[in-house]
Write a protein that holds these residues in place. Structure first.
Motif, PDB file in Angstrom:
ATOM      1  N   SER A 194       0.815  -1.174  -0.029  1.00  0.00           N
ATOM      2  CA  SER A 194       0.082   0.023   0.100  1.00  0.00           C
ATOM      3  C   SER A 194       0.837   1.359   0.151  1.00  0.00           C
ATOM      4  CB  SER A 194      -0.796   0.010   1.311  1.00  0.00           C
ATOM      5  OG  SER A 194      -1.666  -1.165   1.277  1.00  0.00           O
ATOM      6  N   SER A 195       2.014   1.144   0.797  1.00  0.00           N
ATOM      7  CA  SER A 195       2.766   2.461   0.848  1.00  0.00           C
ATOM      8  C   SER A 195       3.569   2.529  -0.377  1.00  0.00           C
ATOM      9  CB  SER A 195       3.952   2.213   1.960  1.00  0.00           C
ATOM     10  OG  SER A 195       4.566   3.140   2.049  1.00  0.00           O
ATOM     11  N   ALA A 196       3.816   1.557  -1.274  1.00  0.00           N
ATOM     12  CA  ALA A 196       4.683   1.711  -2.350  1.00  0.00           C
ATOM     13  C   ALA A 196       3.590   2.465  -3.357  1.00  0.00           C
ATOM     14  CB  ALA A 196       5.073   0.348  -2.815  1.00  0.00           C
ATOM     15  N   GLU A 197       2.544   2.165  -3.496  1.00  0.00           N
ATOM     16  CA  GLU A 197       1.490   2.699  -4.579  1.00  0.00           C
ATOM     17  C   GLU A 197       1.419   4.300  -4.099  1.00  0.00           C
ATOM     18  OE1 GLU A 197       0.217   1.522  -7.138  1.00  0.00           O
ATOM     19  OE2 GLU A 197       0.309  -0.663  -6.847  1.00  0.00           O
ATOM     20  N   VAL A 198       1.158   4.476  -2.694  1.00  0.00           N
ATOM     21  CA  VAL A 198       1.000   5.721  -2.340  1.00  0.00           C
ATOM     22  C   VAL A 198       2.334   6.773  -2.671  1.00  0.00           C
ATOM     23  CG1 VAL A 198       0.580   7.224  -0.428  1.00  0.00           C
ATOM     24  CG2 VAL A 198      -0.525   5.290  -0.572  1.00  0.00           C
TER      25      VAL A 198
ATOM     26  N   LEU B  53       4.643   8.031   8.371  1.00  0.00           N
ATOM     27  CA  LEU B  53       4.008   7.261   9.844  1.00  0.00           C
ATOM     28  C   LEU B  53       3.693   5.935   9.712  1.00  0.00           C
ATOM     29  CD1 LEU B  53       2.213  10.130  11.431  1.00  0.00           C
ATOM     30  CD2 LEU B  53       4.344   9.544  12.043  1.00  0.00           C
ATOM     31  N   VAL B  54       2.908   5.550   8.798  1.00  0.00           N
ATOM     32  CA  VAL B  54       2.558   4.367   8.476  1.00  0.00           C
ATOM     33  C   VAL B  54       3.485   3.538   7.704  1.00  0.00           C
ATOM     34  CG1 VAL B  54       0.507   2.891   7.605  1.00  0.00           C
ATOM     35  CG2 VAL B  54       0.200   5.245   8.496  1.00  0.00           C
ATOM     36  N   GLY B  55       3.914   4.118   6.548  1.00  0.00           N
ATOM     37  CA  GLY B  55       4.770   3.034   5.825  1.00  0.00           C
ATOM     38  C   GLY B  55       6.222   3.195   6.333  1.00  0.00           C
ATOM     39  N   SER B  56       6.617   3.964   6.944  1.00  0.00           N
ATOM     40  CA  SER B  56       8.015   3.667   7.563  1.00  0.00           C
ATOM     41  C   SER B  56       8.220   3.488   9.085  1.00  0.00           C
ATOM     42  CB  SER B  56       8.722   5.302   7.603  1.00  0.00           C
ATOM     43  OG  SER B  56       8.936   5.316   5.930  1.00  0.00           O
ATOM     44  N   VAL B  57       7.376   4.434   9.842  1.00  0.00           N
ATOM     45  CA  VAL B  57       7.670   4.216  11.534  1.00  0.00           C
ATOM     46  C   VAL B  57       6.898   2.894  11.836  1.00  0.00           C
ATOM     47  CG1 VAL B  57       7.043   5.429  13.589  1.00  0.00           C
ATOM     48  CG2 VAL B  57       7.701   6.699  11.967  1.00  0.00           C
ATOM     49  N   LEU B  58       5.714   2.735  11.433  1.00  0.00           N
ATOM     50  CA  LEU B  58       5.040   1.607  12.001  1.00  0.00           C
ATOM     51  C   LEU B  58       5.565   0.254  11.309  1.00  0.00           C
ATOM     52  CD1 LEU B  58       2.638   0.710  13.925  1.00  0.00           C
ATOM     53  CD2 LEU B  58       1.071   0.972  11.881  1.00  0.00           C
ATOM     54  N   SER B  59       5.308   0.341   9.965  1.00  0.00           N
ATOM     55  CA  SER B  59       5.867  -0.894   9.259  1.00  0.00           C
ATOM     56  C   SER B  59       7.450  -1.287   9.528  1.00  0.00           C
ATOM     57  CB  SER B  59       5.687  -0.881   7.594  1.00  0.00           C
ATOM     58  OG  SER B  59       6.309   0.132   7.233  1.00  0.00           O
ATOM     59  N   ASP B  60       8.224  -0.489   9.494  1.00  0.00           N
ATOM     60  CA  ASP B  60       9.660  -0.684   9.909  1.00  0.00           C
ATOM     61  C   ASP B  60       9.769  -1.453  11.203  1.00  0.00           C
ATOM     62  OD1 ASP B  60      10.120   0.358   7.469  1.00  0.00           O
ATOM     63  OD2 ASP B  60      11.013   2.014   8.013  1.00  0.00           O
ATOM     64  N   TYR B  61       9.101  -0.942  12.065  1.00  0.00           N
ATOM     65  CA  TYR B  61       9.067  -1.398  13.566  1.00  0.00           C
ATOM     66  C   TYR B  61       8.309  -3.086  13.331  1.00  0.00           C
ATOM     67  CZ  TYR B  61       8.253  -2.283  18.356  1.00  0.00           C
ATOM     68  OH  TYR B  61       8.333  -2.876  19.980  1.00  0.00           O
ATOM     69  N   PHE B  62       7.312  -3.130  12.875  1.00  0.00           N
ATOM     70  CA  PHE B  62       6.856  -4.522  12.731  1.00  0.00           C
ATOM     71  C   PHE B  62       7.673  -5.445  12.127  1.00  0.00           C
ATOM     72  CE2 PHE B  62       2.161  -3.264  12.713  1.00  0.00           C
ATOM     73  CZ  PHE B  62       2.130  -2.807  14.011  1.00  0.00           C
ATOM     74  N   TRP B  63       8.395  -4.931  10.947  1.00  0.00           N
ATOM     75  CA  TRP B  63       9.281  -5.656  10.153  1.00  0.00           C
ATOM     76  C   TRP B  63      10.614  -6.150  11.072  1.00  0.00           C
ATOM     77  CZ3 TRP B  63      14.302  -4.153   9.091  1.00  0.00           C
ATOM     78  CH2 TRP B  63      15.094  -5.016   8.356  1.00  0.00           C
ATOM     79  N   ALA B  64      11.116  -4.902  11.695  1.00  0.00           N
ATOM     80  CA  ALA B  64      12.338  -5.403  12.841  1.00  0.00           C
ATOM     81  C   ALA B  64      11.781  -6.523  13.743  1.00  0.00           C
ATOM     82  CB  ALA B  64      12.645  -4.194  13.557  1.00  0.00           C
ATOM     83  N   LEU B  65      10.583  -6.461  14.275  1.00  0.00           N
ATOM     84  CA  LEU B  65      10.290  -7.485  15.317  1.00  0.00           C
ATOM     85  C   LEU B  65      10.161  -8.563  14.501  1.00  0.00           C
ATOM     86  CD1 LEU B  65       7.631  -5.748  17.564  1.00  0.00           C
ATOM     87  CD2 LEU B  65       9.906  -6.420  18.132  1.00  0.00           C
ATOM     88  N   SER B  66       9.743  -9.003  13.522  1.00  0.00           N
ATOM     89  CA  SER B  66       9.574  -9.955  12.502  1.00  0.00           C
ATOM     90  C   SER B  66      10.881 -10.704  12.409  1.00  0.00           C
ATOM     91  CB  SER B  66       8.751  -9.727  11.335  1.00  0.00           C
ATOM     92  OG  SER B  66       9.622  -9.105  10.185  1.00  0.00           O
TER      93      SER B  66
END
Length: 394
Positions: free
Chosen positions: A22-26, A319-332
């Motif tokens: 979604s972020s890539a499209e945006v 905020l969504v495409g970097s801050v939130l998703s990057d943290y989720f990815w780091a935890l994964s």
């Protein structure tokens, strides 16, 4: 058997894949009006600094809870101890006499029975045990800051190359090239001693890579063929594909280093603090890179967004495409493995394909569809490598 952290990591991978597509499209929509890859990258990476106050507030709250619980437990122990001493003086005296008898027996033994000078004294803690303890210990604040400053430039380069590729190629092309990071992650992980290769992992990587190649060779078309062809030919460029490939390489290196710093299950570092210090370093130390990039012609001359709507979209996407998703990815990455997390990101290919079919009415050749299935199969094999190794002896 998968623990709850591993299962949660798989869920975060799926969530991150949806957010990234979604972020890539945006992001590509932003570049049609505001073609500033550096500004978008700098904003998104700098916003990671928001995790610092969150982490400190969390630590303060946890410390308050610990202090309150420790005070209540100490009070309970003191009360129970007072009652115990008053109620059982005979028992206490008996234990003391027993200890005295045992000590007397030890010291009255003959010297011939115990020869301390000739006895071989072995250290209780060996060097290997010390190294293991040092590896498993939690990092100090100073070490977290140091590691955050070390890997912040690498993460910034990864994000910038990905955004620069999106500005020059299509989302599908960037997604496919980014998915080659699984191969780099496996090789770098083996070189740094963070991963142990086996046949099942090699098969998983090459199945996924074969799927990436097939999606590259596969054909796609839409109802308005001429318009799509014109748009695709205008967006695709060799420089953009090169940026996408370099982003995959730096992504693989960052993934392995993150796992190395964080420990087997993230016990060594608070990921929020690590990402917060990465954002702080980006904010204060990397803003000047726009000048040499503009001078070399890689980046257009810096401008601010011309409309409030663009400002809002850029900020929300950061905020969504970097801050939130990057943290989720780091935890994964921390809760699973670098290879599983990297191959999981390859799921952006079939997801983007389904989204284009539903939203834009695009059609795909059987080769492209089979390639997307292989990407998913590689992800499944990577998660079952231990099972395959035990069953087939790979």
């Amino acid at each position: 058997m998968m623990g709850w952290r591993y299962k949660a990591g798989l869920f975060l991978i799926a969530t991150t894949v949806v957010i990234w597509v979604s972020s890539a499209e945006v992001t590509q929509g932003i570049f049609s009006d505001y073609k500033q890859p550096f500004a978008v990258t700098y904003l998104g990476a700098s916003l990671l600094v928001l995790y610092l106050p969150i982490a400190f507030i969390k630590d303060w709250f946890c410390n308050r809870l610990k202090s309150c619980s420790s005070k209540s437990s100490k009070n309970a122990e003191s009360v129970n101890g007072s009652f115990g001493i008053l109620s059982s003086p005979v028992k206490h005296t008996g234990e003391q006499e027993t200890c005295e008898v045992e000590l007397e027996g030890i010291f009255t033994r003959k010297d011939s029975e115990i020869d301390l000078s000739s006895a071989e004294v072995k250290p209780l803690i060996t060097k290997s045990m010390e190294d293991e303890a040092k590896q498993g210990r939690e990092l100090t604040t100073r070490e977290v800051i140091t590691y955050g400053f070390y890997i912040a430039p690498l993460w910034f380069v990864t994000e910038y190359l990905s955004n620069a590729a999106l500005a020059r190629t299509s989302v599908a092309s960037t997604t496919i090239l980014s998915s080659t990071s699984g191969l780099f992650t496996l090789f770098i992980g083996v070189l740094l001693g963070q991963d142990s290769p086996n046949m099942a992992k090699v098969i998983a990587v090459f199945v996924s890579m074969a799927g990436v190649v097939m999606t590259t060779l596969g054909k796609t078309w839409a109802a308005d063929e001429s318009q799509v062809n014109a748009s695709s030919s205008g967006k695709r460029s060799l420089v953009g594909d090169l940026f996408g490939l370099l982003s995959a390489m730096s992504y693989g290196l960052f993934t392995v280093l993150l796992k190395k710093f964080a420990g087997e299950e993230g016990e060594r570092v608070d990921v929020q603090k690590l990402f917060g210090y990465m954002g702080l370093f980006t904010l204060i130390a990397l803003w000047w890179l726009v000048w040499p990039l503009s001078a070399l012609g890689i980046e257009p001359k810096f401008t601010i967004p011309h409309s409030a709507k663009t400002d809002e979209v850029v900020l929300a996407n950061g905020l969504v495409g970097s801050v939130l998703s990057d943290y989720f990815w780091a935890l994964s990455v921390v809760w699973t493995t670098p290879l599983v997390a990297t191959l999981g990101m390859s799921l952006t290919i079939p997801l983007a394909m389904v989204a284009d079919m539903v939203i834009h009415g695009r059609h795909y050749s059987p080769v492209y569809i089979l390639g997307s299935v292989q990407v998913f199969a590689g992800f499944v094999i990577a998660n079952l490598t231990d099972w395959f190794s035990k069953k087939m002896g790979l």
